[in-house]
Design a protein around this motif. Structure first.
Motif, PDB file in Angstrom:
ATOM      1  N   ASP A  71      -3.020 -16.897   0.410  1.00 32.84           N
ATOM      2  CA  ASP A  71      -2.143 -18.042   0.181  1.00 32.84           C
ATOM      3  C   ASP A  71      -0.692 -17.612  -0.025  1.00 32.84           C
ATOM      4  OD1 ASP A  71      -4.352 -19.695   0.398  1.00 32.84           O
ATOM      5  OD2 ASP A  71      -4.564 -19.993  -1.773  1.00 32.84           O
ATOM      6  N   LYS A  72      -0.499 -16.441  -0.644  1.00 38.37           N
ATOM      7  CA  LYS A  72       0.852 -15.928  -0.895  1.00 38.37           C
ATOM      8  C   LYS A  72       1.349 -15.028   0.243  1.00 38.37           C
ATOM      9  CE  LYS A  72       0.453 -16.117  -5.912  1.00 38.37           C
ATOM     10  NZ  LYS A  72       1.649 -16.514  -6.608  1.00 38.37           N
ATOM     11  N   ASN A  73       0.525 -14.895   1.286  1.00 39.88           N
ATOM     12  CA  ASN A  73       0.869 -14.051   2.429  1.00 39.88           C
ATOM     13  C   ASN A  73       1.218 -12.625   1.975  1.00 39.88           C
ATOM     14  OD1 ASN A  73       1.152 -13.592   5.177  1.00 39.88           O
ATOM     15  ND2 ASN A  73       3.336 -14.060   5.145  1.00 39.88           N
ATOM     16  N   MET A  74       0.344 -12.054   1.162  1.00 38.78           N
ATOM     17  CA  MET A  74       0.584 -10.742   0.556  1.00 38.78           C
ATOM     18  C   MET A  74      -0.517  -9.768   0.979  1.00 38.78           C
ATOM     19  SD  MET A  74       0.887  -9.919  -3.521  1.00 38.78           S
ATOM     20  CE  MET A  74       2.385 -10.867  -3.694  1.00 38.78           C
ATOM     21  N   SER A  75      -0.109  -8.555   1.320  1.00 37.33           N
ATOM     22  CA  SER A  75      -1.084  -7.528   1.704  1.00 37.33           C
ATOM     23  C   SER A  75      -1.544  -6.761   0.462  1.00 37.33           C
ATOM     24  CB  SER A  75      -0.456  -6.550   2.699  1.00 37.33           C
ATOM     25  OG  SER A  75       0.513  -5.739   2.054  1.00 37.33           O
ATOM     26  N   LYS A  76      -2.632  -6.018   0.622  1.00 41.04           N
ATOM     27  CA  LYS A  76      -3.123  -5.181  -0.471  1.00 41.04           C
ATOM     28  C   LYS A  76      -2.082  -4.139  -0.856  1.00 41.04           C
ATOM     29  CE  LYS A  76      -8.098  -5.534   0.420  1.00 41.04           C
ATOM     30  NZ  LYS A  76      -9.314  -4.786   0.758  1.00 41.04           N
ATOM     31  N   THR A  77      -1.395  -3.577   0.135  1.00 34.95           N
ATOM     32  CA  THR A  77      -0.364  -2.575  -0.134  1.00 34.95           C
ATOM     33  C   THR A  77       0.771  -3.184  -0.943  1.00 34.95           C
ATOM     34  OG1 THR A  77      -0.915  -1.424   1.914  1.00 34.95           O
ATOM     35  CG2 THR A  77       1.217  -0.922   0.934  1.00 34.95           C
ATOM     36  N   GLU A  78       1.199  -4.374  -0.572  1.00 29.18           N
ATOM     37  CA  GLU A  78       2.281  -5.041  -1.304  1.00 29.18           C
ATOM     38  C   GLU A  78       1.872  -5.298  -2.751  1.00 29.18           C
ATOM     39  OE1 GLU A  78       4.545  -7.659   2.122  1.00 29.18           O
ATOM     40  OE2 GLU A  78       2.616  -8.391   1.344  1.00 29.18           O
ATOM     41  N   LEU A  79       0.652  -5.786  -2.949  1.00 37.33           N
ATOM     42  CA  LEU A  79       0.192  -6.065  -4.311  1.00 37.33           C
ATOM     43  C   LEU A  79       0.041  -4.780  -5.116  1.00 37.33           C
ATOM     44  CD1 LEU A  79      -0.651  -8.066  -6.443  1.00 37.33           C
ATOM     45  CD2 LEU A  79      -2.977  -7.996  -5.517  1.00 37.33           C
ATOM     46  N   THR A  80      -0.436  -3.725  -4.480  1.00 34.07           N
ATOM     47  CA  THR A  80      -0.572  -2.439  -5.159  1.00 34.07           C
ATOM     48  C   THR A  80       0.774  -1.983  -5.710  1.00 34.07           C
ATOM     49  OG1 THR A  80      -2.441  -1.801  -3.761  1.00 34.07           O
ATOM     50  CG2 THR A  80      -1.277  -0.019  -4.858  1.00 34.07           C
ATOM     51  N   HIS A  81       1.821  -2.085  -4.899  1.00 32.88           N
ATOM     52  CA  HIS A  81       3.166  -1.679  -5.337  1.00 32.88           C
ATOM     53  C   HIS A  81       3.725  -2.636  -6.379  1.00 32.88           C
ATOM     54  CE1 HIS A  81       3.405   1.623  -2.577  1.00 32.88           C
ATOM     55  NE2 HIS A  81       3.227   0.841  -1.519  1.00 32.88           N
ATOM     56  N   LEU A  82       3.563  -3.937  -6.158  1.00 34.58           N
ATOM     57  CA  LEU A  82       4.092  -4.941  -7.080  1.00 34.58           C
ATOM     58  C   LEU A  82       3.475  -4.810  -8.471  1.00 34.58           C
ATOM     59  CD1 LEU A  82       5.837  -7.542  -7.440  1.00 34.58           C
ATOM     60  CD2 LEU A  82       3.794  -8.826  -6.796  1.00 34.58           C
ATOM     61  N   ALA A  83       2.159  -4.614  -8.510  1.00 35.03           N
ATOM     62  CA  ALA A  83       1.442  -4.539  -9.786  1.00 35.03           C
ATOM     63  C   ALA A  83       1.496  -3.150 -10.416  1.00 35.03           C
ATOM     64  CB  ALA A  83      -0.013  -4.960  -9.591  1.00 35.03           C
ATOM     65  N   GLY A  84       1.855  -2.155  -9.623  1.00 29.60           N
ATOM     66  CA  GLY A  84       1.906  -0.787 -10.153  1.00 29.60           C
ATOM     67  C   GLY A  84       0.521  -0.221 -10.420  1.00 29.60           C
ATOM     68  N   ILE A  85      -0.420  -0.541  -9.536  1.00 33.03           N
ATOM     69  CA  ILE A  85      -1.771  -0.003  -9.687  1.00 33.03           C
ATOM     70  C   ILE A  85      -2.024   1.047  -8.600  1.00 33.03           C
ATOM     71  CG2 ILE A  85      -2.642  -2.123 -10.742  1.00 33.03           C
ATOM     72  CD1 ILE A  85      -4.007  -2.785  -8.070  1.00 33.03           C
ATOM     73  N   SER A  86      -3.039   1.849  -8.794  1.00 31.69           N
ATOM     74  CA  SER A  86      -3.343   2.908  -7.840  1.00 31.69           C
ATOM     75  C   SER A  86      -4.098   2.362  -6.632  1.00 31.69           C
ATOM     76  CB  SER A  86      -4.185   3.998  -8.512  1.00 31.69           C
ATOM     77  OG  SER A  86      -5.480   3.501  -8.794  1.00 31.69           O
ATOM     78  N   THR A  87      -4.049   3.124  -5.565  1.00 29.84           N
ATOM     79  CA  THR A  87      -4.815   2.743  -4.376  1.00 29.84           C
ATOM     80  C   THR A  87      -6.312   2.830  -4.669  1.00 29.84           C
ATOM     81  OG1 THR A  87      -4.600   5.000  -3.533  1.00 29.84           O
ATOM     82  CG2 THR A  87      -3.024   3.378  -2.713  1.00 29.84           C
ATOM     83  N   ASN A  88      -6.700   3.732  -5.574  1.00 29.70           N
ATOM     84  CA  ASN A  88      -8.114   3.825  -5.972  1.00 29.70           C
ATOM     85  C   ASN A  88      -8.573   2.537  -6.657  1.00 29.70           C
ATOM     86  OD1 ASN A  88      -8.393   6.378  -4.951  1.00 29.70           O
ATOM     87  ND2 ASN A  88      -8.187   7.413  -6.925  1.00 29.70           N
ATOM     88  N   ALA A  89      -7.713   1.978  -7.510  1.00 29.81           N
ATOM     89  CA  ALA A  89      -8.056   0.727  -8.189  1.00 29.81           C
ATOM     90  C   ALA A  89      -8.198  -0.391  -7.162  1.00 29.81           C
ATOM     91  CB  ALA A  89      -7.000   0.374  -9.226  1.00 29.81           C
ATOM     92  N   MET A  90      -7.302  -0.439  -6.188  1.00 35.06           N
ATOM     93  CA  MET A  90      -7.376  -1.466  -5.148  1.00 35.06           C
ATOM     94  C   MET A  90      -8.654  -1.294  -4.319  1.00 35.06           C
ATOM     95  SD  MET A  90      -6.210  -4.201  -3.841  1.00 35.06           S
ATOM     96  CE  MET A  90      -4.564  -4.442  -4.486  1.00 35.06           C
ATOM     97  N   ALA A  91      -9.029  -0.040  -4.056  1.00 35.46           N
ATOM     98  CA  ALA A  91     -10.261   0.226  -3.305  1.00 35.46           C
ATOM     99  C   ALA A  91     -11.477  -0.275  -4.078  1.00 35.46           C
ATOM    100  CB  ALA A  91     -10.387   1.717  -3.004  1.00 35.46           C
ATOM    101  N   LYS A  92     -11.488  -0.067  -5.404  1.00 33.98           N
ATOM    102  CA  LYS A  92     -12.592  -0.560  -6.226  1.00 33.98           C
ATOM    103  C   LYS A  92     -12.659  -2.083  -6.187  1.00 33.98           C
ATOM    104  CE  LYS A  92     -13.310   3.115  -9.558  1.00 33.98           C
ATOM    105  NZ  LYS A  92     -13.513   3.392 -10.987  1.00 33.98           N
TER     106      LYS A  92
END
Length: 70
Positions: free
Chosen positions: A14-35
């Motif tokens: 809905d926000k037209n946001m990618s996982k990469t964008e959210l990872t950077h915006l939220a300051g979380i690791s790629t491992n957390a996003m993978a989980k």
């Protein structure tokens, strides 16, 4: 109980946001996003960062579903 992040993915669409964008915006690791992508448990501070970044509540991005074994 199992955890499901389908609400998070819908919100990102809905926000037209990618996982990469959210990872950077939220300051979380790629491992957390993978989980998250595998519907695995993550630390509460990860969920807090996501909610802060997306300006939402926890129940807007996480759903708890009963295990099929119960």
């Amino acid at each position: 109980m199992a955890v499901n992040y389908n609400k998070l993915w819908k919100m990102m669409i809905d926000k037209n946001m990618s996982k990469t964008e959210l990872t950077h915006l939220a300051g979380i690791s790629t491992n957390a996003m993978a989980k998250l992508g595998k519907n695995e448990d993550v630390r509460v501070n990860i969920l807090e960062k996501l909610c802060t970044s997306l300006d939402c509540k926890l129940d807007d991005i996480v759903e708890f579903v009963p295990d099929s074994r119960e």
